[in-house]
Structure formats: C-alpha cells, structure tokens
Design a protein around this motif. Structure first.
Motif, short mmCIF file in Angstrom:
data_model
loop_
_atom_site.label_atom_id
_atom_site.label_comp_id
_atom_site.label_asym_id
_atom_site.label_seq_id
_atom_site.Cartn_x
_atom_site.Cartn_y
_atom_site.Cartn_z
N VAL A 1 10.87 28.72 18.51
CA VAL A 1 11.42 28.76 19.87
C VAL A 1 11.62 27.32 20.33
CG1 VAL A 1 10.98 29.49 22.23
CG2 VAL A 1 10.27 30.94 20.33
N GLU A 2 12.84 27.01 20.74
CA GLU A 2 13.16 25.66 21.17
C GLU A 2 12.79 25.45 22.63
OE1 GLU A 2 16.98 24.31 18.76
OE2 GLU A 2 17.26 26.21 19.83
N VAL A 3 12.23 24.28 22.91
CA VAL A 3 11.87 23.87 24.26
C VAL A 3 12.87 22.80 24.67
CG1 VAL A 3 10.08 22.85 25.70
CG2 VAL A 3 9.44 24.33 23.79
N LEU A 4 13.62 23.09 25.75
CA LEU A 4 14.67 22.20 26.22
C LEU A 4 14.44 21.83 27.68
CD1 LEU A 4 17.53 24.41 24.83
CD2 LEU A 4 16.75 22.30 23.80
N PRO A 5 14.86 20.63 28.09
CA PRO A 5 14.79 20.31 29.52
C PRO A 5 15.71 21.26 30.29
CG PRO A 5 15.33 18.36 28.20
CD PRO A 5 15.37 19.54 27.29
N ALA B 1 3.65 24.58 27.49
CA ALA B 1 4.50 23.51 26.96
C ALA B 1 4.58 22.35 27.95
CB ALA B 1 5.90 24.06 26.66
N ILE B 2 4.65 22.65 29.24
CA ILE B 2 4.68 21.60 30.25
C ILE B 2 3.36 20.84 30.26
CG2 ILE B 2 4.69 21.19 32.75
CD1 ILE B 2 6.84 23.44 32.92
N ASP B 3 2.24 21.55 30.10
CA ASP B 3 0.93 20.89 30.05
C ASP B 3 0.83 19.93 28.86
OD1 ASP B 3 0.11 22.23 32.32
OD2 ASP B 3 -1.09 23.72 31.22
N VAL B 4 1.37 20.34 27.72
CA VAL B 4 1.27 19.53 26.50
C VAL B 4 2.27 18.38 26.52
CG1 VAL B 4 1.60 19.55 24.00
CG2 VAL B 4 0.33 21.39 25.11
N VAL C 1 1.53 37.68 18.88
CA VAL C 1 2.73 37.09 18.31
C VAL C 1 2.43 35.62 18.02
CG1 VAL C 1 5.17 36.58 18.69
CG2 VAL C 1 4.18 38.65 19.67
N ARG C 2 2.69 35.18 16.80
CA ARG C 2 2.49 33.79 16.41
C ARG C 2 3.84 33.16 16.12
NH1 ARG C 2 -2.91 34.26 12.66
NH2 ARG C 2 -4.27 34.68 14.42
N PHE C 3 4.11 32.06 16.80
CA PHE C 3 5.40 31.41 16.63
C PHE C 3 5.24 29.90 16.82
CE2 PHE C 3 4.84 32.83 20.95
CZ PHE C 3 5.24 31.76 21.73
N THR C 4 6.32 29.17 16.61
CA THR C 4 6.32 27.71 16.74
C THR C 4 7.19 27.32 17.91
OG1 THR C 4 6.03 27.44 14.37
CG2 THR C 4 6.89 25.54 15.58
N LEU C 5 6.67 26.41 18.75
CA LEU C 5 7.47 25.80 19.80
C LEU C 5 7.99 24.47 19.27
CD1 LEU C 5 5.30 26.34 23.00
CD2 LEU C 5 7.43 27.50 22.40
N LEU C 6 9.27 24.22 19.40
CA LEU C 6 9.90 22.99 18.94
C LEU C 6 10.50 22.27 20.14
CD1 LEU C 6 11.10 21.02 16.86
CD2 LEU C 6 12.99 22.65 16.57
N ASN C 7 9.93 21.12 20.46
CA ASN C 7 10.43 20.31 21.56
C ASN C 7 11.66 19.55 21.06
OD1 ASN C 7 10.93 18.27 23.44
ND2 ASN C 7 8.78 18.11 24.00
N ARG C 8 12.83 19.91 21.55
CA ARG C 8 14.07 19.31 21.08
C ARG C 8 14.21 17.85 21.52
NH1 ARG C 8 16.31 20.58 16.65
NH2 ARG C 8 16.69 22.77 16.47
N SER C 9 13.52 17.43 22.57
CA SER C 9 13.61 16.04 23.03
C SER C 9 12.87 15.09 22.11
CB SER C 9 13.03 15.91 24.44
OG SER C 9 13.76 16.69 25.34
N THR C 10 11.74 15.55 21.53
CA THR C 10 10.90 14.67 20.73
C THR C 10 10.74 15.13 19.28
OG1 THR C 10 8.90 15.89 21.32
CG2 THR C 10 9.54 14.07 22.77
N SER D 1 10.74 17.91 35.24
CA SER D 1 11.97 18.54 35.72
C SER D 1 12.09 20.00 35.30
CB SER D 1 13.19 17.76 35.23
OG SER D 1 13.25 17.79 33.83
N GLY D 2 11.10 20.51 34.59
CA GLY D 2 11.14 21.91 34.17
C GLY D 2 11.68 22.06 32.76
N LEU D 3 11.40 23.21 32.19
CA LEU D 3 11.81 23.51 30.82
C LEU D 3 12.47 24.87 30.75
CD1 LEU D 3 8.51 22.61 28.93
CD2 LEU D 3 10.57 21.22 29.04
N VAL D 4 13.26 25.06 29.73
CA VAL D 4 13.75 26.38 29.37
C VAL D 4 13.40 26.61 27.91
CG1 VAL D 4 15.60 26.51 31.07
CG2 VAL D 4 16.07 25.53 28.84
N LEU D 5 13.21 27.86 27.54
CA LEU D 5 12.92 28.22 26.16
C LEU D 5 14.12 28.97 25.60
CD1 LEU D 5 9.24 29.49 26.39
CD2 LEU D 5 10.07 27.19 25.94
N ARG D 6 14.48 28.63 24.37
CA ARG D 6 15.62 29.27 23.72
C ARG D 6 15.18 29.77 22.36
NH1 ARG D 6 20.71 25.65 22.57
NH2 ARG D 6 19.37 24.88 20.89
#
Length: 76
Positions: free
Chosen positions: A67-71, A32-35, A2-11, A40-45
C-alpha cells in the motif's frame, strides 16, 4: 488479521503492518503519520484505488499487498 507493507513514496521507506479485523484505514493512516510525520496529511493507495479512511482494512487490502503512502495533494 491482514498483513501488508506500507511504502512511503516520498522516501521509499517501507514498514510492515498488521491490521486486525475491523480496523479502519484511518488507523493505518494515523500510524503512518506517527512514524513518518507528514503534517499536511496522507492518502493511501492500493493499486489504482485511493483508500477511504472510514472503510475497514480487511475490506480493501489483502495479505501481502503493498500500500503506497502519498502526501495528500488537497491539503497543503
């Protein structure tokens, strides 16, 4: 695969991600945490759904999804 995009909503940073069959959402969260380093941890939406860490990626994410990456609001 599966190929998808992670979008960090904070940055507003984006990262392309390739997940193999059987990979867990937790592995995506760890990458995502490594990058982006969120102590404080992340959730994916994906859309309106929060993704559970113990679910297989190929069961909840489709090719070319964003897929959104949120705190994590519960871990501070």
């Amino acid at each position: 695969m599966v190929r998808f995009t992670l979008l960090n909503r904070s940055t507003n940073a984006r990262m392309r991600f390739d997940a193999l069959q059987g990979d867990k959402v937790e592995e995506v969260m760890s990458a995502a945490i490594d990058v982006w380093g969120c102590e404080s941890g992340l959730v994916l939406r994906d859309g309106y759904s929060l993704l559970s860490p113990d679910v297989d990626v190929d069961d909840c994410i489709l090719d070319n999804d964003v897929v959104e990456v949120l705190p994590d609001p519960f871990r501070r």
